[in-house]
Scaffold this active site. Structure first.
Site, PDB file in Angstrom:
ATOM      1  N   ASN A   1      -5.980  -2.482   2.233  1.00 36.95           N
ATOM      2  CA  ASN A   1      -5.982  -3.928   2.393  1.00 36.95           C
ATOM      3  C   ASN A   1      -7.418  -4.399   2.500  1.00 36.95           C
ATOM      4  OD1 ASN A   1      -3.206  -4.264   2.406  1.00 36.95           O
ATOM      5  ND2 ASN A   1      -3.035  -4.211   4.615  1.00 36.95           N
TER       6      ASN A   1
ATOM      7  N   ARG B   1       0.828  -1.219   0.000  1.00 38.60           N
ATOM      8  CA  ARG B   1       0.000   0.000   0.000  1.00 38.60           C
ATOM      9  C   ARG B   1       0.854   1.258   0.000  1.00 38.60           C
ATOM     10  NH1 ARG B   1      -3.109   0.201   4.972  1.00 38.60           N
ATOM     11  NH2 ARG B   1      -1.292  -0.915   5.711  1.00 38.60           N
TER      12      ARG B   1
END
Length: 91
Positions: free
Chosen positions: A36, A18
């Site tokens: 996520n 990320r």
């Protein structure tokens, strides 16, 4: 401007995916978000010029050095009001 919803499968959580995607999206001047998912995937919404969005999708197939991407799903979607690229909480 185009927008894509991207779902990345494989070993993509716990490897900085990320953070790396956020950096890459900002370098490309894109807006949207990355997060996520509880199922172990990473999901992202990216919007901006077509070539920049495609560059992020291409990057997603490899990701950061410790990621092991097994599959990337890309879906056309509508642009949102986002003006920058954010890292969101797990959903």
């Amino acid at each position: 401007m185009i927008a894509r919803l991207v779902r990345i499968h494989g070993r993509v959580q716990g490897v900085g995916y990320r953070y790396a995607m956020e950096d890459q999206a900002q370098l490309l001047g894109l807006a949207g978000w990355v997060r996520n998912r509880l199922d172990g995937t990473v999901e992202a919404h990216a919007q901006g010029p077509a070539d920049a969005v495609q560059a992020l999708v291409d990057w997603a197939h490899q990701g950061p050095p410790h990621a092991q991407v097994s599959k990337v799903e890309v879906t056309d979607t509508s642009p949102t009001h986002e003006t920058r690229f954010l890292r969101l909480p797990t959903a």
